[in-house]
Design a protein around this motif. Structure first.
Motif, short mmCIF file in Angstrom:
data_model
loop_
_atom_site.label_atom_id
_atom_site.label_comp_id
_atom_site.label_asym_id
_atom_site.label_seq_id
_atom_site.Cartn_x
_atom_site.Cartn_y
_atom_site.Cartn_z
N LYS A 36 34.14 36.49 34.68
CA LYS A 36 35.40 36.84 35.01
C LYS A 36 35.87 36.20 36.38
O LYS A 36 35.32 36.63 37.44
N THR A 53 39.28 34.68 38.86
CA THR A 53 40.69 34.81 39.38
C THR A 53 41.12 33.36 39.76
O THR A 53 40.37 33.13 40.40
N ASP A 55 43.69 35.99 35.54
CA ASP A 55 42.46 36.59 35.36
C ASP A 55 42.15 35.69 34.26
O ASP A 55 42.70 35.65 32.94
N HIS A 114 38.67 35.07 31.43
CA HIS A 114 37.64 35.72 31.03
C HIS A 114 36.72 34.63 30.21
O HIS A 114 37.49 34.11 29.23
N TRP A 156 42.98 34.26 28.85
CA TRP A 156 43.73 34.52 30.23
C TRP A 156 44.88 34.88 30.28
O TRP A 156 45.64 35.02 28.96
N SER A 176 47.29 38.44 27.18
CA SER A 176 46.07 37.19 27.07
C SER A 176 46.48 36.33 25.96
O SER A 176 46.87 36.64 24.93
#
Length: 160
Positions: free
Chosen positions: A51, A53, A64, A66, A80, A84
């Motif tokens: 994870k 940023t 963010d 993932h 993201w 998301s």
């Protein structure tokens, strides 16, 4: 389909980059390279399960990210943003010195108008990213396409 249902589009963008597969793949997982053509700051490399940023400091925004899957050197899958969405990169070798990068973005949610807006923004954004990637990897030129496409949104130019 009922009239009230909204179908979420899949956005596609692609570009041939005249560089070896591994080098093009690394440009997206290694932020020391990615910051040369896309975002300005990252909390880490893209690795399975990570994870991180990503920041675009000129706009004062971040996302963010993932990481759902990394299949070196052929595929990256992330989720993201807010709300998301899913982004998939595919890297296809077209010989020792050429790579086709294909990006798809899915999972847009909201009203029909919001979904259309997000999809169009995504397509335009990923097209700029791929053009900037190509310029950087093929010619060593930082075109600042992502940074300069919306100067009115730059933190430095914002009225205060």
């Amino acid at each position: 389909m009922r009239k009230s249902e909204v179908i979420s589009p899949t956005v596609h963008a692609q570009m041939l980059v005249r560089q070896p597969l591994d080098e093009v793949f690394d440009a997206f997982v290694d932020p020391t390279i990615t910051t040369r053509f896309w975002f300005t700051k990252s909390s880490g490399k893209l690795e399975p399960g990570a994870k991180v940023t990503w920041e675009w400091e000129m706009y004062g925004v971040s996302a963010d990210v993932h990481v759902r899957s990394i299949e070196r050197p052929s595929r990256i899958l992330i989720e993201w943003g807010e709300p998301s969405t899913t982004v998939e990169w595919k890297f296809i070798s077209l010989g020792a010195e050429a790579t086709l990068v294909q990006i798809s973005n899915t999972g847009f949610r909201g009203t029909e108008e919001e979904i259309v807006g997000m999809a169009l923004d995504s397509m335009g954004g990923f097209t700029l990213v791929l053009a900037a990637l190509k310029a950087w990897l093929e010619h060593g030129i930082a075109l600042d396409l992502v940074a300069d496409h919306d100067p009115e949104a730059h933190a430095e130019f914002a009225e205060g």
